[in-house]
Design a protein around this motif. Structure first.
Motif, mmCIF file in Angstrom:
data_model
loop_
_atom_site.group_PDB
_atom_site.id
_atom_site.type_symbol
_atom_site.label_atom_id
_atom_site.label_comp_id
_atom_site.label_asym_id
_atom_site.label_seq_id
_atom_site.Cartn_x
_atom_site.Cartn_y
_atom_site.Cartn_z
ATOM 1 N N ASP A 217 -60.643 10.038 0.008
ATOM 2 C CA ASP A 217 -60.264 8.640 -0.191
ATOM 3 C C ASP A 217 -60.289 7.973 1.190
ATOM 4 N N THR A 218 -60.112 6.665 1.241
ATOM 5 C CA THR A 218 -60.295 5.962 2.510
ATOM 6 C C THR A 218 -59.129 5.028 2.843
ATOM 7 N N LYS A 219 -58.743 5.023 4.112
ATOM 8 C CA LYS A 219 -57.646 4.134 4.556
ATOM 9 C C LYS A 219 -58.096 2.679 4.598
ATOM 10 N N ASP A 227 -64.162 4.704 9.663
ATOM 11 C CA ASP A 227 -64.134 6.076 9.157
ATOM 12 C C ASP A 227 -62.734 6.670 9.291
ATOM 13 N N ARG A 228 -61.874 6.407 8.294
ATOM 14 C CA ARG A 228 -60.531 7.007 8.300
ATOM 15 C C ARG A 228 -60.242 7.551 6.907
ATOM 16 N N HIS A 229 -60.213 8.872 6.825
ATOM 17 C CA HIS A 229 -60.009 9.529 5.528
ATOM 18 C C HIS A 229 -58.559 9.415 5.078
ATOM 19 N N GLU A 230 -58.352 9.405 3.766
ATOM 20 C CA GLU A 230 -56.999 9.308 3.200
ATOM 21 C C GLU A 230 -56.837 10.347 2.091
ATOM 22 N N HIS A 231 -55.587 10.694 1.794
ATOM 23 C CA HIS A 231 -55.303 11.621 0.700
ATOM 24 C C HIS A 231 -55.898 11.065 -0.602
ATOM 25 N N ILE A 232 -56.300 11.985 -1.486
ATOM 26 C CA ILE A 232 -56.893 11.578 -2.759
ATOM 27 C C ILE A 232 -55.906 10.719 -3.546
ATOM 28 N N GLY A 233 -56.357 9.546 -3.953
ATOM 29 C CA GLY A 233 -55.533 8.664 -4.775
ATOM 30 C C GLY A 233 -54.615 7.746 -3.985
ATOM 31 N N GLN A 234 -54.486 7.982 -2.686
ATOM 32 C CA GLN A 234 -53.576 7.146 -1.888
ATOM 33 C C GLN A 234 -54.306 6.129 -1.027
ATOM 34 N N GLY A 235 -55.614 6.059 -1.162
ATOM 35 C CA GLY A 235 -56.398 5.139 -0.348
ATOM 36 C C GLY A 235 -56.958 3.992 -1.166
ATOM 37 N N LYS A 236 -57.947 3.329 -0.608
ATOM 38 C CA LYS A 236 -58.512 2.135 -1.234
ATOM 39 C C LYS A 236 -59.287 2.437 -2.523
ATOM 40 N N MET A 237 -59.804 3.645 -2.650
ATOM 41 C CA MET A 237 -60.546 3.952 -3.884
ATOM 42 C C MET A 237 -59.590 4.359 -5.000
ATOM 43 N N GLY A 238 -58.437 4.851 -4.624
ATOM 44 C CA GLY A 238 -57.378 5.103 -5.599
ATOM 45 C C GLY A 238 -57.631 6.245 -6.559
ATOM 46 N N GLU A 259 -61.889 16.576 3.021
ATOM 47 C CA GLU A 259 -61.633 16.430 4.465
ATOM 48 C C GLU A 259 -60.496 15.431 4.626
ATOM 49 N N THR A 260 -59.464 15.647 3.839
ATOM 50 C CA THR A 260 -58.330 14.732 3.791
ATOM 51 C C THR A 260 -57.322 15.097 4.883
ATOM 52 N N PRO A 261 -56.404 14.164 5.219
ATOM 53 C CA PRO A 261 -55.460 14.442 6.319
ATOM 54 C C PRO A 261 -54.606 15.692 6.050
ATOM 55 N N ILE A 272 -56.122 19.526 -3.285
ATOM 56 C CA ILE A 272 -56.989 20.422 -4.064
ATOM 57 C C ILE A 272 -56.519 20.492 -5.512
ATOM 58 N N ALA A 273 -55.196 20.587 -5.694
ATOM 59 C CA ALA A 273 -54.658 20.652 -7.061
ATOM 60 C C ALA A 273 -55.021 19.386 -7.832
ATOM 61 N N LEU A 274 -54.962 18.260 -7.141
ATOM 62 C CA LEU A 274 -55.288 16.980 -7.769
ATOM 63 C C LEU A 274 -56.767 16.953 -8.185
ATOM 64 N N LEU A 275 -57.640 17.361 -7.274
ATOM 65 C CA LEU A 275 -59.072 17.382 -7.605
ATOM 66 C C LEU A 275 -59.335 18.353 -8.764
#
Ligand SMILES: [Zn+2]
Ligand SMILES: [Zn+2]
Length: 288
Positions: A217-219, A227-238, A259-261, A272-275
């Motif tokens: 996900d992306t900040k 280029d700033r990676h974010e946790h899955i579901g917590q960024g702009k793509m949601g 390649e999340t924080p 990983i569990a979320l994916l």
């Protein structure tokens, strides 16, 4: 779909396997050495043996190696360029020694020389490096970038042009980073944008050549080129956007690498569990 994350090799490459397993990985991505240095020590043969053994025991596959950041195969500066070429060949060999399925490298930066010159240089570098090496088990994957600075890799048409001009296109594959794609202006967070982006990749490069998805996900927002990676579901793509990407029919046979924080020791485990929870049941996949 096999799921993994970028995992630290601190203490030796073989140490990454236990860490990957503990985080719930089925696949793994690593650096083969220091990602911010030119110098690398050859692998200790025992360490290599242990890495192979552990990957087999824990069923961690495929192994993906990410190139160090210093390599720039489009560098106008002759010294950096030569160093990059030597490091690229060396890294490719190391990836092969690790039994890696893929070796991921960012498309270079033209650093003011202009897009055309950068694309030409990158294509020539790839040809020169790959043309005469014997068949490698490791596939070379060019990764799309967010388009920061003078990057050349943020548009699929540029990556396609590099592959084509290199003359060794049949030996080149694609690694699609979702954070980079979104930051570069591909609106993969919407149904329509995702469809259009996948169609574009298919038309320009071929979805069969896409082997690895960097699932981040992306900040920052669409087209910000940051280029700033974010946790899955917590960024702009949601959450909904990321789930839709994970469930996209044409991506079901790809390797997904996070390649999340790594804010806490549990960060990888959680992402990983979320994916894994996004993954479609077998029966739904066969129906696609
Ligand atoms: Zn990368
Ligand atoms: Zn990436």
């Amino acid at each position: 779909m096999r799921i993994g994350a970028h995992i630290s090799i601190a203490g030796g490459v073989s140490k990454s396997v236990g860490r990957a397993k503990a985080a719930g990985c089925e696949a793994v991505q690593i650096f083969s050495g220091n990602p911010r240095g030119w110098k690398v020590k050859p692998f200790d043969p025992e360490e290599l043996k242990m890495f192979h053994l552990l990957c087999q025991q824990e069923d961690i596959r495929p192994v993906i190696v990410h190139a160090p950041y210093l390599i720039n195969l489009s560098a106008p500066d002759e010294t950096i360029y030569r160093k990059s070429m030597i490091a690229f060949r060396n890294e490719l060999e190391r990836a092969d020694q690790l039994g890696a399925d893929g070796f991921v490298i960012h498309v270079g930066h033209h650093l003011g020389e202009g897009k055309e010159a950068g694309i030409r240089k990158m294509a020539e570098s790839l040809r020169e490096s790959i043309e005469n090496i014997p068949e490698l088990k490791t596939r070379i994957l060019l990764e799309n970038t967010a388009g920061e600075g003078t990057s050349l890799g943020h548009r699929f048409e540029y990556i396609a042009e590099i592959m084509e001009r290199s003359g060794v296109g049949e030996k080149l594959y694609l690694c699609f980073d979702t954070c980079h794609g979104y930051a570069a202006g591909y609106d993969i967070a919407t149904v329509r944008g995702l469809d259009e982006t996948m169609e574009e990749i298919d038309r320009l490069i071929g979805l069969d050549r896409l082997r690895v998805v960097h699932f981040n996900d992306t900040k920052f927002g669409l087209s910000t080129r940051r280029d700033r990676h974010e946790h899955i579901g917590q960024g702009k793509m949601g959450l909904a956007g990321m789930r839709r990407i994970a469930r996209y029919p044409a991506l079901q046979d790809k390797t997904f690498i996070l390649e999340t924080p790594k804010d806490t020791p549990e960060s990888d485990l959680r992402n990983i569990a979320l994916l894994k929870s996004f993954r479609l049941p077998e029966k739904d996949i066969t129906e696609l």
